[in-house]
Write an enzyme that holds these catalytic residues in place. Structure first.
Site, short mmCIF file in Angstrom:
data_model
loop_
_atom_site.label_atom_id
_atom_site.label_comp_id
_atom_site.label_asym_id
_atom_site.label_seq_id
_atom_site.Cartn_x
_atom_site.Cartn_y
_atom_site.Cartn_z
N THR A 1 2.74 8.56 -7.10
CA THR A 1 1.30 8.76 -7.13
C THR A 1 0.76 8.63 -5.71
O THR A 1 1.45 8.16 -4.81
CB THR A 1 0.59 7.71 -8.01
OG1 THR A 1 0.72 6.42 -7.38
CG2 THR A 1 1.18 7.65 -9.40
N ILE B 1 3.01 3.24 -6.38
CA ILE B 1 1.57 3.13 -6.21
C ILE B 1 1.28 2.80 -4.75
O ILE B 1 1.97 1.99 -4.15
CB ILE B 1 0.96 2.08 -7.16
CG1 ILE B 1 -0.57 2.11 -7.09
CG2 ILE B 1 1.49 0.68 -6.85
CD1 ILE B 1 -1.26 1.27 -8.17
N ILE C 1 5.97 0.00 -4.03
CA ILE C 1 4.70 -0.03 -3.30
C ILE C 1 4.80 0.97 -2.16
O ILE C 1 5.69 0.88 -1.31
CB ILE C 1 4.40 -1.43 -2.74
CG1 ILE C 1 4.41 -2.49 -3.86
CG2 ILE C 1 3.06 -1.42 -2.00
CD1 ILE C 1 3.36 -2.30 -4.91
N LYS C 2 3.87 1.93 -2.13
CA LYS C 2 3.87 2.94 -1.08
C LYS C 2 3.08 2.46 0.13
O LYS C 2 1.92 2.05 0.00
CB LYS C 2 3.26 4.26 -1.58
CG LYS C 2 4.16 5.02 -2.54
CD LYS C 2 3.50 6.31 -3.02
CE LYS C 2 3.66 7.43 -2.05
NZ LYS C 2 3.17 8.71 -2.62
N ILE C 3 3.74 2.52 1.28
CA ILE C 3 3.10 2.12 2.54
C ILE C 3 3.27 3.27 3.53
O ILE C 3 4.39 3.72 3.77
CB ILE C 3 3.75 0.84 3.10
CG1 ILE C 3 3.58 -0.31 2.11
CG2 ILE C 3 3.16 0.48 4.46
CD1 ILE C 3 4.29 -1.60 2.52
#
Length: 379
Positions: free
Chosen positions: A51, A115, A146-148
């Site tokens: 996402t 996300i 976790i998207k960074i």
């Protein structure tokens, strides 16, 4: 065309068998509740979901699916940031639950849902770390990523988040130099996690290397140059850049530094091909799938690209290794005709971040409007 997970003769089955994990680049509450996500797992070999702020903005524009929760949050006096956090984490938590059997069957490699941290934090290392920890705790599912973003400020955040034992999807990678920085941040994070007593075998990561946007930007510049030499290079940069990224991956994950971590149970950070929907209608619609088949990779696809691949993809055993000299020649030729690689990747990172910030702003505006409307109805 109907895909059958027991068949080995379909393009998506062939892609999966070649070592490419097929992830869907989309998510919405309706997709989960209708059973569509489960159907894609069953019939399209989907083993993950990604996402981003744009995807959530599109999903939440379908207000009907979110009305009840927004109404409850409005009645509780939630502000817009709290509301967006609650809406998006609920969708991702539920998607994680749908994908949990895939996660278990793959030993934690796949079955992942990503996300992204608030894109407004892209230049705030500590803010990114705190947001990542908050998202991880709220979703509370071991198959979360976790998207960074891979900004300069994001690199130390990636290391710190991994050191906490949190799995990370590094996003918005365009340049080979930055990708090497991402892999270094990954190794540093695992080393810190080990020092902190974390179980390395539970930490996973992917590095999302963007493809089609590279061609879009470079093709525009080649059109402006207009020479036959420039025109002949159109549509070649995206694949060349990604293939050289895979070469860098092979190099880094064969070093003694990596082997030391692997001996302690660490999992390699897989390359993920992102932005694989073809933007130029003159190009084959499966260009960035057929052309990026390599072991231990992920291809995250929009629906249209997935369906095109299911229908007429031509999947070789490997379309990446062995192409490195040819790929480097493409980048050298681009410089020769007047395209600056450094300028292109800088532009793409800036535009990518701006796009996410604008999408997030639009998401906040639309949710605020719903809070106002539904809060007024409650009164």
């Amino acid at each position: 065309m109907t895909e059958n997970t027991t068949s080995s003769s379909t393009p998506l089955a062939d892609l999966s068998a070649a070592g490419v994990s097929i992830w869907l680049d989309d998510l919405s509450r309706t997709m989960i509740s209708s059973g569509e996500l489960q159907q894609l797992i069953d019939t399209r070999h989907v083993v993950g979901v990604t996402t981003n702020p744009t995807i959530f903005a599109n999903a939440l524009s379908d207000g009907e699916a979110y009305t009840e929760q927004v109404q409850q949050l409005a009645a509780a006096g939630s502000d817009v940031d709290t509301t967006v956090f609650a809406l998006t984490t609920e969708d991702v938590r539920n998607a994680c639950d749908v994908l949990k059997p895939v996660f278990d069957a793959s030993g934690g490699v796949d079955g992942r849902v990503s996300i992204e941290v608030d894109p407004r934090l892209e230049a705030d290392t500590e803010g990114t770390v705190e947001m990542a920890k908050k998202l991880w705790a709220e979703v509370d599912r071991e198959n979360l990523f976790i998207k960074i973003p891979a900004t300069v400020e994001g690199l130390p955040a990636i290391s710190q988040v991994l050191a906490e034992g949190i799995s990370v999807n590094v996003t918005l990678i365009f340049s080979l130099d930055r990708y090497r920085g991402v892999m270094n941040a990954f190794l540093t994070g695992l080393e810190q996690a080990r020092e902190g007593g974390k179980d390395l075998s539970t930490i996973h990561s992917v590095a999302s290397f963007f493809v089609s946007r590279v061609d879009s930007e470079i093709d525009n510049q080649l059109d402006a140059i207009g020479t036959p030499e420039a025109t002949a290079l159109k549509g070649k940069a995206g694949l060349a850049n990604a293939r050289l990224a895979y070469q860098a991956y092979e190099e880094v994950f064969s070093t003694p530094r990596w082997q030391n971590l692997a001996d302690d149970g660490a999992n390699a950070q897989r390359p993920l091909w992102a932005s694989t929907g073809v933007k130029n209608p003159d190009y084959p619609d499966t260009l960035y799938v057929d052309g990026l088949v390599a072991p231990n990779t992920v291809n995250t696809m929009p629906h249209a690209t997935m369906e095109a691949t299911a229908d007429h993809g031509v999947i070789p055993a490997d379309s990446v290794t062995g192409t490195y000299a040819e790929s480097q020649q493409v980048l050298d030729d681009l410089e020769r005709v007047g395209v600056s690689y450094a300028q292109v990747v800088d532009t793409l990172e800036t535009e990518g971040l701006d796009k996410f910030v604008k999408s997030w702003a639009g998401l906040l505006d639309s949710v605020q409007g719903e809070l106002d409307r539904l809060g007024g109805e409650a009164r």
